[in-house]
Write a protein that holds these residues in place. Sequence first.
Motif, mmCIF file in Angstrom:
data_model
loop_
_atom_site.group_PDB
_atom_site.id
_atom_site.type_symbol
_atom_site.label_atom_id
_atom_site.label_comp_id
_atom_site.label_asym_id
_atom_site.label_seq_id
_atom_site.Cartn_x
_atom_site.Cartn_y
_atom_site.Cartn_z
ATOM 1 N N ARG A 70 56.029 75.057 18.767
ATOM 2 C CA ARG A 70 57.345 75.290 18.163
ATOM 3 C C ARG A 70 58.214 74.027 18.251
ATOM 4 O O ARG A 70 58.967 73.717 17.339
ATOM 5 C CB ARG A 70 58.033 76.468 18.849
ATOM 6 C CG ARG A 70 57.385 77.804 18.494
ATOM 7 C CD ARG A 70 57.888 78.943 19.372
ATOM 8 N NE ARG A 70 59.328 79.122 19.345
ATOM 9 C CZ ARG A 70 59.978 79.831 18.427
ATOM 10 N NH1 ARG A 70 59.314 80.430 17.473
ATOM 11 N NH2 ARG A 70 61.289 79.939 18.475
ATOM 12 N N GLY A 71 58.090 73.285 19.357
ATOM 13 C CA GLY A 71 58.847 72.045 19.497
ATOM 14 C C GLY A 71 58.433 71.012 18.461
ATOM 15 O O GLY A 71 59.274 70.331 17.864
ATOM 16 N N MET A 72 57.124 70.897 18.229
ATOM 17 C CA MET A 72 56.635 69.951 17.214
ATOM 18 C C MET A 72 57.155 70.319 15.828
ATOM 19 O O MET A 72 57.604 69.453 15.070
ATOM 20 C CB MET A 72 55.108 69.930 17.214
ATOM 21 C CG MET A 72 54.502 69.271 18.417
ATOM 22 S SD MET A 72 52.696 69.446 18.373
ATOM 23 C CE MET A 72 52.245 68.373 19.722
ATOM 24 N N ARG A 73 57.110 71.596 15.508
ATOM 25 C CA ARG A 73 57.589 72.049 14.193
ATOM 26 C C ARG A 73 59.103 71.837 14.069
ATOM 27 O O ARG A 73 59.595 71.471 13.011
ATOM 28 C CB ARG A 73 57.206 73.504 13.971
ATOM 29 C CG ARG A 73 55.686 73.694 13.862
ATOM 30 C CD ARG A 73 55.305 75.123 13.578
ATOM 31 N NE ARG A 73 55.808 75.594 12.301
ATOM 32 C CZ ARG A 73 55.254 75.351 11.128
ATOM 33 N NH1 ARG A 73 54.176 74.619 11.055
ATOM 34 N NH2 ARG A 73 55.781 75.833 10.021
ATOM 35 N N THR A 74 59.822 72.069 15.151
ATOM 36 C CA THR A 74 61.274 71.888 15.130
ATOM 37 C C THR A 74 61.624 70.422 14.944
ATOM 38 O O THR A 74 62.504 70.083 14.146
ATOM 39 C CB THR A 74 61.898 72.441 16.430
ATOM 40 O OG1 THR A 74 61.532 73.824 16.558
ATOM 41 C CG2 THR A 74 63.406 72.305 16.421
ATOM 42 N N LEU A 75 60.934 69.544 15.664
ATOM 43 C CA LEU A 75 61.207 68.112 15.512
ATOM 44 C C LEU A 75 60.839 67.641 14.111
ATOM 45 O O LEU A 75 61.555 66.832 13.513
ATOM 46 C CB LEU A 75 60.466 67.298 16.575
ATOM 47 C CG LEU A 75 60.821 65.809 16.617
ATOM 48 C CD1 LEU A 75 62.329 65.588 16.780
ATOM 49 C CD2 LEU A 75 60.067 65.113 17.723
ATOM 50 N N ALA A 76 59.750 68.154 13.558
ATOM 51 C CA ALA A 76 59.380 67.788 12.182
ATOM 52 C C ALA A 76 60.475 68.216 11.196
ATOM 53 O O ALA A 76 60.795 67.483 10.256
ATOM 54 C CB ALA A 76 58.044 68.426 11.805
ATOM 55 N N ALA A 77 61.082 69.381 11.435
ATOM 56 C CA ALA A 77 62.147 69.869 10.548
ATOM 57 C C ALA A 77 63.414 69.022 10.666
ATOM 58 O O ALA A 77 64.243 69.004 9.759
ATOM 59 C CB ALA A 77 62.460 71.328 10.868
ATOM 60 N N HIS A 78 63.571 68.336 11.773
ATOM 61 C CA HIS A 78 64.744 67.478 12.000
ATOM 62 C C HIS A 78 64.294 66.027 12.189
ATOM 63 O O HIS A 78 64.895 65.280 12.960
ATOM 64 C CB HIS A 78 65.514 67.965 13.239
ATOM 65 C CG HIS A 78 66.065 69.339 13.100
ATOM 66 N ND1 HIS A 78 67.290 69.603 12.549
ATOM 67 C CD2 HIS A 78 65.529 70.552 13.419
ATOM 68 C CE1 HIS A 78 67.503 70.902 12.542
ATOM 69 N NE2 HIS A 78 66.446 71.504 13.062
ATOM 70 N N GLY A 79 63.228 65.652 11.491
ATOM 71 C CA GLY A 79 62.599 64.347 11.671
ATOM 72 C C GLY A 79 63.493 63.152 11.419
ATOM 73 O O GLY A 79 63.240 62.072 11.954
ATOM 74 N N GLY A 80 64.533 63.307 10.640
ATOM 75 C CA GLY A 80 65.449 62.195 10.396
ATOM 76 C C GLY A 80 66.083 61.659 11.667
ATOM 77 O O GLY A 80 66.482 60.494 11.734
ATOM 78 N N LEU A 81 66.158 62.502 12.695
ATOM 79 C CA LEU A 81 66.751 62.074 13.965
ATOM 80 C C LEU A 81 65.876 61.079 14.717
ATOM 81 O O LEU A 81 66.324 60.457 15.680
ATOM 82 C CB LEU A 81 67.024 63.293 14.851
ATOM 83 C CG LEU A 81 68.138 64.221 14.361
ATOM 84 C CD1 LEU A 81 68.153 65.510 15.167
ATOM 85 C CD2 LEU A 81 69.489 63.524 14.438
ATOM 86 N N LEU A 82 64.636 60.893 14.275
ATOM 87 C CA LEU A 82 63.738 59.923 14.912
ATOM 88 C C LEU A 82 63.996 58.492 14.439
ATOM 89 O O LEU A 82 63.400 57.556 14.959
ATOM 90 C CB LEU A 82 62.281 60.298 14.630
ATOM 91 C CG LEU A 82 61.782 61.565 15.332
ATOM 92 C CD1 LEU A 82 60.447 62.018 14.741
ATOM 93 C CD2 LEU A 82 61.654 61.322 16.826
ATOM 94 N N ASN A 83 64.872 58.330 13.465
ATOM 95 C CA ASN A 83 65.178 57.010 12.917
ATOM 96 C C ASN A 83 66.138 56.261 13.848
ATOM 97 O O ASN A 83 67.321 56.592 13.917
ATOM 98 C CB ASN A 83 65.807 57.158 11.527
ATOM 99 C CG ASN A 83 66.108 55.830 10.878
ATOM 100 O OD1 ASN A 83 66.161 54.783 11.531
ATOM 101 N ND2 ASN A 83 66.324 55.842 9.578
#
Length: 191
Positions: A70-83
């Motif tokens: 679930r954490g991986m899917r959540t981070l993928a959904a908010h992936g812009g924050l990895l920039n």
Amino acid sequence: IVGASGSCYAILASLHRLPLAGDLSRDFAAALRAREHGYRAVSVDDAICSVPRASSLQREYRRKVRTILRGMRTLAAHGGLLNPFRHGLFAWMLWSHKVARWALPWAGLAALGAFGALWPRAAVALAAALAGIAAVAWLRDGRVPRVLGIPAWAVLSTVAAIHASVRAPGAGQSAIWEPTRRDAPPTAEAT
């Protein structure tokens, strides 16, 4: 902080009411949404929460796989924050606290493979020891002898992270949250 604990967190009602897919982690998303809307998630030293351990390593394993997935899917959904160019230190925190932690077991497998190529007997012995620790923990109904507690938990966490990352691309609704059954905490009268 980059994520909240589902057992004890608070969020602005306006952020909590935003729609969220059912297979995403609401507590992790709370911190990510806070950042996306110009807020930050913080830890409060005075907040106290007691969460009993799962009754067995099997239950803990299922919980860990589900949580990581679930954490991986959540981070993928908010992936812009990895920039890091847009989100600076927060992006670095996500990379180091989440992505690197989920990738570490794969690096461990690669290291074990390299170790095996250099010293095959030692690698076989190490792999057998790790498998033995996991087997003892699993076969004893998840009740681990105290001396094997930390190694068993480390093996369990490593395998759970690999399991979750293999399942992540096609997880879909299988990652829906369900509570882990735990024994009731001791009451004040019982202690």
